[in-house]
Write a protein that holds these residues in place. Structure first.
Motif, PDB file in Angstrom:
ATOM      1  N   VAL A 160       0.839  -1.206   0.000  1.00  0.00           N
ATOM      2  CA  VAL A 160       0.000   0.000   0.000  1.00  0.00           C
ATOM      3  C   VAL A 160       0.873   1.255   0.000  1.00  0.00           C
ATOM      4  O   VAL A 160       0.616   2.203  -0.743  1.00  0.00           O
ATOM      5  N   ASN A 161       1.913   1.242   0.810  1.00  0.00           N
ATOM      6  CA  ASN A 161       2.817   2.400   0.844  1.00  0.00           C
ATOM      7  C   ASN A 161       3.493   2.626  -0.499  1.00  0.00           C
ATOM      8  O   ASN A 161       3.650   3.769  -0.937  1.00  0.00           O
ATOM      9  N   THR A 162       3.877   1.547  -1.171  1.00  0.00           N
ATOM     10  CA  THR A 162       4.479   1.669  -2.498  1.00  0.00           C
ATOM     11  C   THR A 162       3.497   2.319  -3.460  1.00  0.00           C
ATOM     12  O   THR A 162       3.861   3.221  -4.212  1.00  0.00           O
ATOM     13  N   GLN A 163       2.231   1.876  -3.428  1.00  0.00           N
ATOM     14  CA  GLN A 163       1.217   2.444  -4.318  1.00  0.00           C
ATOM     15  C   GLN A 163       1.071   3.941  -4.092  1.00  0.00           C
ATOM     16  O   GLN A 163       0.943   4.710  -5.033  1.00  0.00           O
ATOM     17  N   LYS A 164       1.098   4.356  -2.857  1.00  0.00           N
ATOM     18  CA  LYS A 164       0.925   5.772  -2.532  1.00  0.00           C
ATOM     19  C   LYS A 164       2.136   6.619  -2.936  1.00  0.00           C
ATOM     20  O   LYS A 164       1.997   7.789  -3.251  1.00  0.00           O
TER      21      LYS A 164
ATOM     22  N   ASP B 275      -5.935  -7.251  10.554  1.00  0.00           N
ATOM     23  CA  ASP B 275      -5.211  -6.000  10.342  1.00  0.00           C
ATOM     24  C   ASP B 275      -5.893  -5.242   9.212  1.00  0.00           C
ATOM     25  O   ASP B 275      -6.116  -5.784   8.141  1.00  0.00           O
ATOM     26  N   LEU B 276      -6.223  -3.989   9.482  1.00  0.00           N
ATOM     27  CA  LEU B 276      -6.835  -3.111   8.488  1.00  0.00           C
ATOM     28  C   LEU B 276      -5.926  -1.901   8.360  1.00  0.00           C
ATOM     29  O   LEU B 276      -5.674  -1.210   9.343  1.00  0.00           O
ATOM     30  N   TYR B 277      -5.416  -1.660   7.141  1.00  0.00           N
ATOM     31  CA  TYR B 277      -4.432  -0.603   6.927  1.00  0.00           C
ATOM     32  C   TYR B 277      -4.859   0.283   5.761  1.00  0.00           C
ATOM     33  O   TYR B 277      -4.843  -0.136   4.610  1.00  0.00           O
ATOM     34  N   VAL B 278      -5.278   1.497   6.087  1.00  0.00           N
ATOM     35  CA  VAL B 278      -5.639   2.498   5.079  1.00  0.00           C
ATOM     36  C   VAL B 278      -5.002   3.815   5.544  1.00  0.00           C
ATOM     37  O   VAL B 278      -5.611   4.567   6.299  1.00  0.00           O
TER      38      VAL B 278
END
Length: 146
Positions: free
Chosen positions: A33-37, A70-73
């Motif tokens: 997710v961090n890579t996408q952002k 785990d929920l990561y947004v």
């Protein structure tokens, strides 16, 4: 002849392996997710950000035994609507018994992706790469649903 086997500690070992697998899945999900952002690692075009909603909406959930553990947004504070939409999609959408689910909850994410832009492709590529490395297995299968 009687054979006695002492299996004490086996349950703890299995639990430790399961916890380690969960942690590896969480780490891979967060990194993807961090890579996408942060950057585009796919061969698709990078879209222009007008509202920053699409860039703030990527997220992931790690699911173990049918429950989200785990929920990561990681949306910034100014994009709570984008964060909420992704959280709802991850919580109430379909998910496997065990695995990682990634999503961008903005309604137009699939439209932007269909135009050849990287909306969640970097997430998918990073997640697949990291899971294969973490579990040392080229048989890790990442399924994608849009």
């Amino acid at each position: 002849m009687k054979v006695t086997v002492d299996l004490s500690g086996l349950d703890e070992f299995v639990e430790e392996v399961d916890e380690n697998a969960t942690e590896l899945m969480k780490e891979a999900a967060h990194n993807a997710v961090n890579t996408q952002k942060e950057r585009n690692v796919s061969n698709k075009k990078t879209y222009q950000n007008h509202t920053w909603n699409l860039r703030n909406a990527p997220g992931a959930a790690v699911v173990r035994n049918g429950k989200i553990v785990d929920l990561y947004v990681p949306a910034d504070g100014g994009h709570s609507e984008a964060k909420g939409k992704t959280e709802n999609l991850l919580i109430y959408g379909k998910h496997p018994k065990d695995g990682v689910v990634a999503a961008d909850g903005m309604e137009y994410a699939s439209f932007v992706s269909s135009k050849g832009f990287d909306v969640m492709d970097s997430t998918r590529l990073t997640l697949e790469k990291e899971l294969k490395q973490s579990f040392g297995n080229d048989n890790v299968k990442v399924t994608w649903q849009e």
